[in-house]
Design a protein around this motif. Structure first.
Motif, mmCIF file in Angstrom:
data_model
loop_
_atom_site.group_PDB
_atom_site.id
_atom_site.type_symbol
_atom_site.label_atom_id
_atom_site.label_comp_id
_atom_site.label_asym_id
_atom_site.label_seq_id
_atom_site.Cartn_x
_atom_site.Cartn_y
_atom_site.Cartn_z
ATOM 1 N N TYR A 16 25.831 27.221 41.764
ATOM 2 C CA TYR A 16 25.739 28.621 41.313
ATOM 3 C C TYR A 16 27.110 29.193 40.979
ATOM 4 O O TYR A 16 27.264 29.967 40.030
ATOM 5 N N ARG A 17 28.120 28.804 41.758
ATOM 6 C CA ARG A 17 29.464 29.320 41.473
ATOM 7 C C ARG A 17 29.832 29.082 39.999
ATOM 8 O O ARG A 17 30.316 29.972 39.302
ATOM 9 N N ALA A 18 29.596 27.835 39.544
ATOM 10 C CA ALA A 18 29.976 27.465 38.171
ATOM 11 C C ALA A 18 29.036 28.106 37.150
ATOM 12 O O ALA A 18 29.485 28.604 36.114
ATOM 13 N N ILE A 73 36.191 23.411 38.746
ATOM 14 C CA ILE A 73 35.491 23.948 37.568
ATOM 15 C C ILE A 73 35.871 25.414 37.347
ATOM 16 O O ILE A 73 36.180 25.835 36.219
ATOM 17 N N LEU A 74 35.886 26.199 38.417
ATOM 18 C CA LEU A 74 36.257 27.618 38.292
ATOM 19 C C LEU A 74 37.694 27.750 37.782
ATOM 20 O O LEU A 74 37.990 28.573 36.905
ATOM 21 N N SER A 164 33.609 31.957 43.921
ATOM 22 C CA SER A 164 33.395 30.872 44.883
ATOM 23 C C SER A 164 32.645 31.390 46.110
ATOM 24 O O SER A 164 31.648 30.817 46.548
ATOM 25 N N LEU A 165 33.109 32.502 46.643
ATOM 26 C CA LEU A 165 32.573 32.977 47.928
ATOM 27 C C LEU A 165 31.132 33.491 47.863
ATOM 28 O O LEU A 165 30.441 33.511 48.881
ATOM 29 N N VAL A 166 30.653 33.895 46.683
ATOM 30 C CA VAL A 166 29.269 34.394 46.633
ATOM 31 C C VAL A 166 28.240 33.264 46.702
ATOM 32 O O VAL A 166 27.047 33.536 46.858
#
Ligand code: GSH
Length: 214
Positions: A16-18, A73-74, A164-166
């Motif tokens: 999900y982060r990406a 990726i981020l 990242s943290l979410v």
């Protein structure tokens, strides 16, 4: 074909982060569904040879590049587009510090805890769940304290540290057996701020494979 392909599935907060970053930056991207649960696809020799030797999602394909680890990726997307990018060396290091802490201790515990409660083939050992829950509570409290003085992890602007943290935090509270946002007020308000960003979508609406077919 879209410019970016993301190997992912709806239940993966790591992916999900990406996916969220791609959507928030308005990238031309498409998901490639990975059958993690039924097909055990990430454990197949084919996946490990052709997609990711580490046997994980997310994997981002961009031209001849194939990148794994959501933090990489981020970083790649932030450096290419300038969006959600930390500015200057101090911010870059600070973002990296929170991304590593997140991967290891925040979502690094939330993900397996949720997996054991919802998706594992057999019931989890209560002692294991209790261990995870203790670490989760302690580490969420650290994030909550940070967000009591910061709108976003690094300050006034959202960056890749927030994305990242979410990771797992928008999944339904029933899946965790407790309500992250209700129990950690500053995290709750920060989740609303991230949710208000144009292009935000819930993980179950952004990636394929929900609801799960067993
Ligand atoms: N630190 C990695 C974690 C990736 C990860 O653990 N992904 C899970 C899915 S949520 C996975 O593919 N696991 C495969 C396995 O353990 O066999 C990242 O942030 O990309």
């Amino acid at each position: 074909m879209a410019e970016y392909q993301l190997y992912c599935f709806a239940q993966s907060g790591n992916a999900y982060r990406a996916a969220l970053m791609l959507n928030l930056i308005g990238a031309d991207w498409q998901p490639v569904y990975v059958d993690f649960f039924k097909g055990g696809e990430t454990r197949t020799p084919k996946y490990r040879t052709e997609v990711n030797e580490m046997g994980e999602v997310p994997v981002l394909v961009h031209g001849s590049r194939k990148l794994s680890q959501s933090g990489v990726i981020l970083t790649y997307l932030a450096e290419r587009t300038g969006k959600f990018a930390p500015q200057g060396e101090d911010e870059r290091l600070e973002a990296l510090r929170w991304i590593i802490f997140d991967n290891q201790k925040v979502n690094g515990f939330l993900g397996p805890y949720r997996f054991l409660r919802n998706f594992a083939p057999s019931p989890a050992d209560p002692a294991v769940l209790a261990f995870f829950k203790g670490r989760i509570d302690g580490n969420l409290a650290i994030v909550d304290k940070r967000l009591s003085t910061h709108d976003f992890v690094l300050g006034r602007r959202p960056t890749i540290a927030d994305l990242s943290l979410v990771a797992y935090m928008y999944y339904p509270p029933e899946e965790f057996g407790f309500d992250i946002a209700a129990q950690h007020k500053h995290i709750g308000r920060w989740l609303e701020r991230v949710k208000a960003l144009p292009g935000w979508k819930h993980p179950y609406d952004l990636m394929p494979g929900y609801p799960l077919q067993r």
